[in-house]
Design a protein around this motif. Structure first.
Motif, PDB file in Angstrom:
ATOM      1  N   ARG A  35      -8.869   1.267  31.613  1.00 24.52           N
ATOM      2  CA  ARG A  35      -8.931   2.308  30.579  1.00 24.52           C
ATOM      3  C   ARG A  35      -8.682   3.675  31.192  1.00 24.52           C
ATOM      4  NH1 ARG A  35     -12.458   1.724  26.147  1.00 24.52           N
ATOM      5  NH2 ARG A  35     -13.188  -0.389  25.770  1.00 24.52           N
ATOM      6  N   GLU A  36      -9.346   3.915  32.325  1.00 21.37           N
ATOM      7  CA  GLU A  36      -9.164   5.202  32.981  1.00 21.37           C
ATOM      8  C   GLU A  36      -7.726   5.393  33.439  1.00 21.37           C
ATOM      9  OE1 GLU A  36     -12.398   6.321  35.867  1.00 21.37           O
ATOM     10  OE2 GLU A  36     -13.328   4.715  34.721  1.00 21.37           O
ATOM     11  N   VAL A  41      -5.601   6.329  30.512  1.00 17.68           N
ATOM     12  CA  VAL A  41      -5.760   7.742  30.129  1.00 17.68           C
ATOM     13  C   VAL A  41      -5.073   8.647  31.143  1.00 17.68           C
ATOM     14  CG1 VAL A  41      -7.414   9.610  29.794  1.00 17.68           C
ATOM     15  CG2 VAL A  41      -7.871   7.361  28.831  1.00 17.68           C
ATOM     16  N   MET A  42      -5.197   8.295  32.426  1.00 17.29           N
ATOM     17  CA  MET A  42      -4.563   9.111  33.463  1.00 17.29           C
ATOM     18  C   MET A  42      -3.058   9.165  33.265  1.00 17.29           C
ATOM     19  SD  MET A  42      -6.788   7.737  36.622  1.00 17.29           S
ATOM     20  CE  MET A  42      -6.515   8.768  38.026  1.00 17.29           C
ATOM     21  N   LEU A  93      -1.513   8.703  30.476  1.00 16.97           N
ATOM     22  CA  LEU A  93      -1.286   9.399  29.204  1.00 16.97           C
ATOM     23  C   LEU A  93      -1.245  10.910  29.375  1.00 16.97           C
ATOM     24  CD1 LEU A  93      -1.432   8.591  26.129  1.00 16.97           C
ATOM     25  CD2 LEU A  93      -3.774   9.404  26.261  1.00 16.97           C
ATOM     26  N   VAL A  94      -2.189  11.438  30.162  1.00 17.36           N
ATOM     27  CA  VAL A  94      -2.254  12.894  30.265  1.00 17.36           C
ATOM     28  C   VAL A  94      -1.382  13.428  31.397  1.00 17.36           C
ATOM     29  CG1 VAL A  94      -4.541  12.993  29.241  1.00 17.36           C
ATOM     30  CG2 VAL A  94      -4.316  12.900  31.719  1.00 17.36           C
ATOM     31  N   GLY A  95      -0.638  12.521  32.081  1.00 17.51           N
ATOM     32  CA  GLY A  95       0.350  12.994  33.039  1.00 17.51           C
ATOM     33  C   GLY A  95      -0.125  13.097  34.473  1.00 17.51           C
ATOM     34  N   ALA A  96      -1.073  12.232  34.880  1.00 16.93           N
ATOM     35  CA  ALA A  96      -1.417  12.171  36.301  1.00 16.93           C
ATOM     36  C   ALA A  96      -0.244  11.533  37.036  1.00 16.93           C
ATOM     37  CB  ALA A  96      -2.682  11.346  36.517  1.00 16.93           C
ATOM     38  N   PRO A 103       5.402  11.861  34.588  1.00 19.60           N
ATOM     39  CA  PRO A 103       4.081  12.477  34.402  1.00 19.60           C
ATOM     40  C   PRO A 103       4.162  13.942  33.990  1.00 19.60           C
ATOM     41  CG  PRO A 103       4.093  11.139  36.367  1.00 19.60           C
ATOM     42  CD  PRO A 103       5.502  11.167  35.861  1.00 19.60           C
ATOM     43  N   VAL A 107      -7.304  15.120  36.542  1.00 19.80           N
ATOM     44  CA  VAL A 107      -6.292  14.208  37.085  1.00 19.80           C
ATOM     45  C   VAL A 107      -4.907  14.834  37.151  1.00 19.80           C
ATOM     46  CG1 VAL A 107      -7.572  12.170  36.402  1.00 19.80           C
ATOM     47  CG2 VAL A 107      -5.780  13.036  34.908  1.00 19.80           C
TER      48      VAL A 107
END
Lengths: 295, 227
Positions: free
Chosen positions: A201-202, A205-206, A208-211, B75, B106
């Motif tokens: 899950r993490e 999300v990572m 998804l937000v562009g890590a 990303p 992150v």
């Protein structure tokens, strides 16, 4: 990429704790296999030190008197040269300096013994490789009464036996250790895979937000390397302690003392073990990350 | 801001999700994406974040042709796009504050910025007093607000919402829509896929209707449908 050391340390230690059982299994596996590798290496170092005179197939040493005049040494040399190709395959001359360095290697564990002997006390010698080892004594007899010759010494069967036995023991140890190391890599792959799965899950999300991909990967890779390193550190300590136990059991100044590896050898072995441990951990986690982390 | 040029996408070469789709969305627009299930709304959104790649056609997001984008740059594309989901996708073991902060951490934002931005964002969505609660202690509407806060905290140019009110009752949905509208007024382009007829009819924004992968209607200040 801003990847702070603190972040990696936090993530890695959390992962290691969360997967305690698998992590312990992987570390123990690295530990056992590298301890075996370490024992094999230390054994090899000890034996090769004790048998330093008999390397390269040397079967006979003609020790000269340290005080013998040069012309007597030259006479022996000339005679040996005459036999090269018939009874003697090859030979070399070990000077007093050469004898002293061998002496220091052999008695590395007895410094007080080393101090009581100086270079000029030691005899130079001719190291002879015979064409037919079974005829060695016939060859040696010709030299034992030459002027300037102190004594003629033959490699004992015991030493040759020791060399053979330790050779096979090393092959067995290293094969076993290689199998265990492969097992360790598999265990590390599985541990990292579970860590990735428990954090999917993490990871989602990572992404998804562009890590960045490396930001996601690095904590998992460090986790594998830490497992390899911890196992290797434990193995280095075990090898060191084992060697000390053997050393104290054998007792000082005993003839077997020479067979115990020196501290120098043990440190070298420890470094080799640490390197292998990190490589195993890195290989396992890299395989897991590339196969199970689709970033 | 967003442009699709003759985009076609199908799954396993049998199901056509989008067929020859051409759409142009300007900066600061608020667009509803409507159509029955399986009409290609979700695929439309997933193509914009490069979770999927089209078979043919070109997609421009924030002035870049994302077909040409190398994988390691994806990303950075996603940092320009916030995503809101029907099922929120919050991390259950992190508090409200931590969930929103995670999105900043992150991508390598410094802690000072995180400490400054996250409370501000949570105040904006009306959850300033629930920062330390865990997601399961919140109502559905509140969870969706956390999700929006997380999507918007790094001030993306675009906000994509895939049925954000799908799990919420009408009055809660109303609150979420007010929030999205407010975000839109800050200049953020909002694209929202939805089934909620009432919301679309009330908001009177641009409506793009998809049917079996084809754009069948593109109407300014439109309604959900005639049928």
């Amino acid at each position: 990429m801003a990847l702070s050391l603190e972040y990696v340390a936090k993530e890695t230690s959390n992962n290691l704790r969360r997967n305690f059982l698998m992590t312990t299994g992987a570390i123990l596996c690295v530990f056992v296999s590298l301890t075996i590798v370490g024992i094999a290496l230390v054994l090899k170092a000890g034996v090769s030190r004790a048998s330093v005179q008999w390397r390269h197939g040397v079967d006979m040493s003609i020790f000269m008197d340290p005080t013998a005049p040069p012309q007597e040494t030259t006479a022996v040399r000339t005679q040996l040269q005459g036999e090269v190709g018939t009874d003697v395959r090859s030979f070399f001359y070990c000077t007093q300096a050469c004898a002293y360095s061998e002496f220091k290697t052999m008695f590395a564990n007895s410094p007080e013994f080393q101090e009581s002997v100086s270079e000029s006390d030691l005899p130079p010698s001719f190291r002879v490789v015979p064409t037919h080892p079974q005829l060695i004594e016939q060859v040696g007899d010709k030299y034992s009464n030459q002027p300037g010759v102190k004594s003629v010494v033959y490699a004992k069967d015991a030493i040759k036996g020791l060399l053979t036995v330790t050779h096979y023991a090393q092959v067995a140890c290293v094969s076993l250790a290689v199998i265990l190391l492969i097992l360790a890599v598999m265990l590390i792959v599985n541990t990292i895979r579970m860590a990735i799965f428990s954090r999917r899950r993490e990871v989602a999300v990572m992404k998804l937000v562009g890590a960045t991909n490396w930001f996601i990967r690095i904590p998992f890779m460090v986790e594998g390397m830490v497992q390899g390193l911890l196992g290797a550190i434990a193995a280095s300590i075990a090898v060191y302690l084992l060697r000390n136990v053997v050393y104290s059991l054998v007792g000082r100044n005993n003839i077997l003392n020479n067979l115990v590896a020196s501290t120098h050898d043990v440190i070298g072995t420890g470094i080799a073990i640490l390197v292998v441990g990190v490589v195993v951990g890195a290989a396992g986690s890299a395989a897991a990350v590339s196969r199970f982390l689709d970033v | 801001m967003i442009r699709l040029d003759n985009v076609t996408k199908s799954y396993k070469n049998t199901t056509v999700a989008l067929r020859d789709c051409t759409v142009d969305i300007a900066k600061g627009e608020f667009v509803f994406l409507v159509g029955p299930s399986g009409s290609g709304k979700s695929t439309f959104l997933r193509l914009l974040t490069k979770e999927e790649s089209p078979e043919s056609g070109h997609i421009w997001v924030a002035g870049k042709d994302i077909n040409e984008l190398s994988p390691w740059k994806v990303p950075f594309l996603r940092r320009n796009i916030g995503c809101v989901f029907q099922d929120f996708k919050l991390l259950p073991n992190k508090s409200v504050y931590e969930n929103v902060a995670f999105a900043l951490e992150v991508i390598g934002v410094t802690r000072a910025v995180v400490r400054n931005q996250v409370p501000q964002m949570l105040d904006l969505v009306g959850l300033g007093k629930k920062m330390d609660n865990l997601p399961h202690e919140l109502s559905g509407g509140e969870q969706q607000r956390v999700c929006i806060a997380r999507a918007f905290v790094n001030r993306p140019l675009i906000l994509l919402a895939d049925e954000p009110t799908g799990n919420l009752d009408p009055s809660t949905s109303e609150g979420i829509m007010r929030l999205l509208h407010r975000i839109n007024r800050t200049g953020t382009t909002v694209v929202m896929a939805t089934h909620d007829r009432g919301i679309v009819d009330r908001m009177r924004q641009r409506v793009i209707e998809l049917d079996r992968g084809t754009v069948v209607r593109d109407q300014d200040r439109g309604v959900y449908g005639y049928g």
